[in-house]
Design a protein around this motif. Structure first.
Motif, short mmCIF file in Angstrom:
data_model
loop_
_atom_site.label_atom_id
_atom_site.label_comp_id
_atom_site.label_asym_id
_atom_site.label_seq_id
_atom_site.Cartn_x
_atom_site.Cartn_y
_atom_site.Cartn_z
N PHE A 129 13.54 -18.97 -1.61
CA PHE A 129 12.71 -18.02 -2.36
C PHE A 129 11.49 -17.68 -1.51
CE2 PHE A 129 14.90 -20.62 -5.46
CZ PHE A 129 15.37 -19.71 -6.40
N THR A 130 11.13 -16.40 -1.43
CA THR A 130 9.97 -15.97 -0.65
C THR A 130 8.94 -15.37 -1.60
OG1 THR A 130 11.44 -15.49 1.21
CG2 THR A 130 9.24 -14.52 1.28
N LYS A 131 7.67 -15.74 -1.36
CA LYS A 131 6.57 -15.29 -2.21
C LYS A 131 6.34 -13.79 -2.04
CE LYS A 131 1.92 -16.68 -3.54
NZ LYS A 131 0.83 -17.60 -3.25
N GLU A 132 6.17 -13.11 -3.18
CA GLU A 132 5.84 -11.70 -3.18
C GLU A 132 4.39 -11.52 -2.75
OE1 GLU A 132 7.99 -8.87 -5.12
OE2 GLU A 132 9.08 -10.17 -3.72
N ALA A 133 4.11 -10.48 -2.03
CA ALA A 133 2.74 -10.22 -1.56
C ALA A 133 1.86 -9.72 -2.68
CB ALA A 133 2.76 -9.19 -0.44
#
Length: 133
Positions: A129-133
């Motif tokens: 999972f990658t953090k949203e900016a």
């Protein structure tokens, strides 16, 4: 395929639930994370990004957590669970309570990326999972 997705959703439900005490998450850990990669098998069926319409984790500063996902394709199931998250030493511990038992799973965290890996007889997969900016 529905059974595979339900199995995966249930596994993740064990990771998220209501815990007895509230926790705080650091500002850099709290946030909205979207699945950016997935690979592996669940019940002998391969899973990939194409297996999902969406899959996301929402970690609040107060330690509350939500997981939401929906499989791809007609009739696919949507899933949502709530729980608590605690961050310590590069690990996020997500806790769920079911009946009288509690289960805590560990996710690796580094620079806005969360990785969850499972390796059992029934399923072997890794989700990033990658953090949203």
């Amino acid at each position: 395929m529905k059974k595979v997705l339900v199995s995966l959703f249930l596994c993740l439900a064990l990771c998220l639930g209501l815990a007895a005490c509230a926790a705080k998450l650091p500002d850099d850990v709290a946030g909205h994370y979207k699945m950016s990669a997935v690979s592996g098998t669940v019940g002998g069926v391969s899973i990939s990004m194409d297996s999902y319409e969406y899959f996301e984790l929402i970690l609040e500063k107060d330690g509350s957590a939500t997981v939401r996902s929906k499989g791809a394709g007609a009739g696919a199931s949507a899933y949502e669970a709530k729980g608590t998250a605690v961050y310590e030493d590069g690990k996020i511990k997500l806790t769920t309570t079911s009946g009288s038992s509690s289960v805590t799973e560990e996710y690796a965290y580094s620079d806005g990326v969360i990785t969850y890996s499972v390796d059992t007889d029934a399923m072997t997969f890794t989700i990033t999972f990658t953090k949203e900016a």
